[in-house]
Write a protein that holds these residues in place. Structure first.
Motif, PDB file in Angstrom:
ATOM      1  N   THR A  54      33.300  41.865  44.827  1.00 34.07           N
ATOM      2  CA  THR A  54      33.149  40.538  44.047  1.00 34.07           C
ATOM      3  C   THR A  54      32.864  40.857  42.691  1.00 34.07           C
ATOM      4  O   THR A  54      32.194  41.716  41.990  1.00 34.07           O
ATOM      5  CB  THR A  54      31.933  39.843  44.681  1.00 34.07           C
ATOM      6  OG1 THR A  54      32.284  39.654  45.942  1.00 34.07           O
ATOM      7  CG2 THR A  54      31.877  38.388  44.235  1.00 34.07           C
ATOM      8  N   CYS A  55      33.765  39.950  41.612  1.00 38.37           N
ATOM      9  CA  CYS A  55      33.683  40.263  40.275  1.00 38.37           C
ATOM     10  C   CYS A  55      32.106  39.722  39.759  1.00 38.37           C
ATOM     11  O   CYS A  55      31.368  38.993  40.600  1.00 38.37           O
ATOM     12  CB  CYS A  55      34.681  39.645  39.482  1.00 38.37           C
ATOM     13  SG  CYS A  55      34.423  37.839  39.413  1.00 38.37           S
ATOM     14  N   ALA A  56      31.783  40.226  38.766  1.00 36.18           N
ATOM     15  CA  ALA A  56      30.170  39.660  38.146  1.00 36.18           C
ATOM     16  C   ALA A  56      30.237  38.151  38.208  1.00 36.18           C
ATOM     17  O   ALA A  56      29.241  37.730  38.570  1.00 36.18           O
ATOM     18  CB  ALA A  56      30.095  40.200  36.726  1.00 36.18           C
ATOM     19  N   ARG A  57      31.052  37.394  37.728  1.00 33.40           N
ATOM     20  CA  ARG A  57      30.939  36.080  37.639  1.00 33.40           C
ATOM     21  C   ARG A  57      30.903  35.418  38.986  1.00 33.40           C
ATOM     22  O   ARG A  57      29.985  34.512  39.168  1.00 33.40           O
ATOM     23  CB  ARG A  57      32.342  35.547  36.956  1.00 33.40           C
ATOM     24  CG  ARG A  57      32.405  34.088  36.785  1.00 33.40           C
ATOM     25  CD  ARG A  57      33.914  33.549  36.336  1.00 33.40           C
ATOM     26  NE  ARG A  57      34.023  32.195  36.533  1.00 33.40           N
ATOM     27  CZ  ARG A  57      33.982  31.704  35.209  1.00 33.40           C
ATOM     28  NH1 ARG A  57      33.725  32.104  34.122  1.00 33.40           N
ATOM     29  NH2 ARG A  57      34.380  30.368  35.195  1.00 33.40           N
ATOM     30  N   HIS A  58      31.540  35.860  39.895  1.00 31.07           N
ATOM     31  CA  HIS A  58      31.631  35.190  41.112  1.00 31.07           C
ATOM     32  C   HIS A  58      30.307  35.682  42.116  1.00 31.07           C
ATOM     33  O   HIS A  58      29.728  34.996  42.788  1.00 31.07           O
ATOM     34  CB  HIS A  58      32.936  35.447  42.202  1.00 31.07           C
ATOM     35  CG  HIS A  58      34.014  34.502  41.742  1.00 31.07           C
ATOM     36  ND1 HIS A  58      34.938  34.924  41.243  1.00 31.07           N
ATOM     37  CD2 HIS A  58      34.059  33.129  41.784  1.00 31.07           C
ATOM     38  CE1 HIS A  58      36.020  33.776  40.687  1.00 31.07           C
ATOM     39  NE2 HIS A  58      34.939  32.800  41.406  1.00 31.07           N
TER      40      HIS A  58
END
Ligand SMILES: [Zn+2]
Lengths: 83, 151
Positions: A54-58
Motif C-alpha cells: 500500500t502506498c503512503a497515502r492509502h
C-alpha cells in the motif's frame, strides 16, 4: 536457516503497486470491514506497508479507518475476533 | 454567514433498551444536533451487533449513524451531550468529506464519489479533479523509491 527463510517470506512484498490506487479508491470508510479486515493480520495488527504494498497515502487512510473501527468496537484491538 | 460542514455521528446504544426507549433516545440525539444549529441529512442503522470487545460489560450494542451538517461549533456541543448519557456505550463524531457515504457499498466506490454530491460542497472540493493526478504522481514516486530500495 529455516528461521531466515520463514522471516524472509513473511517480510516479502506481496504487491508491487498499491491495491487502493489500482482500484481508484479516494476514501476508506471505517465501516467497510470487508476492506479493513484484509489490512490486518491474525493478531489484529495493521499490516505493514512492506507486506501489502500500500502506498503512503492509502496506508494512512487505512490506519485511520482501522483506528476508528476499533474505537467503535467493530474491530478488536488485539486477536482477530471481529465477529 | 455560518459555514456548515459535513459530519458523521456514530453511536452505540445499549442493546438492552426496548424499541420505544431506543427510538426516543434517537429523537433526543437528533434534537441535540438540531438545537446546536445542525440538520440531519441521513440516518443509517446497522442495528444490533456483537461488539469486538466488551464495553461496560456489554457484549453487544445497537449501532446508529447520522450524517449531519453542522457549524464548526456543533460537534463539541453534541459530543458533550453524548458523553454524559448513560445509555450510550460509545460515540464518535468525525468530519466526512462527502455528505453521504453509504456504508453497504464497498465495490462501487468509484461510482459514488463525485456524481451525486450537491453544489454547496463545490468550494470545498476544488481539489477533487486533481486527486487522480496526485495519486499517479505518488505511485510513480513510490515505484521509484522501491526500485532504488531494492538495489
Ligand atoms: Zn495507494
Amino acid at each position: 536457516m529455516a528461521y531466515y527463510k520463514r522471516r524472509n517470506q513473511s517480510f516479502r512484498k506481496k504487491n508491487v503497486v498499491c491495491q487502493f490506487c489500482v482500484n481508484k479508491v479516494y476514501n476508506i470508510d471505517y465501516k467497510n470491514l470487508e476492506v479493513l479486515v484484509r489490512q490486518i493480520g491474525p493478531d489484529g495488527k495493521i499490516n505493514p506497508r512492506r507486506r501489502t504494498g500500500t502506498c503512503a497515502r492509502h496506508q494512512r487512510m487505512v490506519a485511520v479507518a482501522i483506528k476508528r473501527a476499533r474505537h467503535m468496537a467493530m474491530l478488536a484491538f488485539d486477536r482477530g475476533t471481529w465477529l | 454567514m455560518i459555514k456548515l460542514r459535513n459530519y458523521e455521528i456514530a453511536v452505540i446504544i445499549k442493546s438492552e433498551l426496548n424499541d420505544e426507549q431506543r427510538s426516543s433516545l434517537k429523537d433526543v440525539i437528533q434534537d441535540w444536533v438540531v438545537s446546536s444549529g445542525g440538520e440531519v441529512v441521513l440516518l443509517d442503522e446497522i442495528g444490533k451487533r456483537k461488539l469486538a470487545y466488551p464495553i461496560e460489560k456489554q457484549r453487544e450494542g445497537y449501532y446508529v449513524f447520522w450524517y449531519v451538517k453542522m457549524s464548526t461549533a456543533g460537534p463539541a456541543e453534541v459530543e458533550r451531550q453524548l458523553s454524559i448519557h448513560e445509555d450510550i456505550l460509545r460515540y464518535m463524531i468525525i468530519r466526512s468529506e462527502s455528505p453521504v457515504s453509504v456504508s453497504s457499498s464497498q465495490e462501487n466506490d468509484s461510482d459514488t464519489d463525485v456524481s451525486e454530491s450537491d453544489s454547496p460542497e463545490d468550494s470545498d472540493s476544488s481539489d477533487q479533479p486533481d486527486i487522480e493526478k496526485i495519486v499517479d504522481e505518488l505511485m510513480e514516486k513510490e515505484e521509484k523509491e522501491e526500485m532504488e530500495g531494492s538495489k
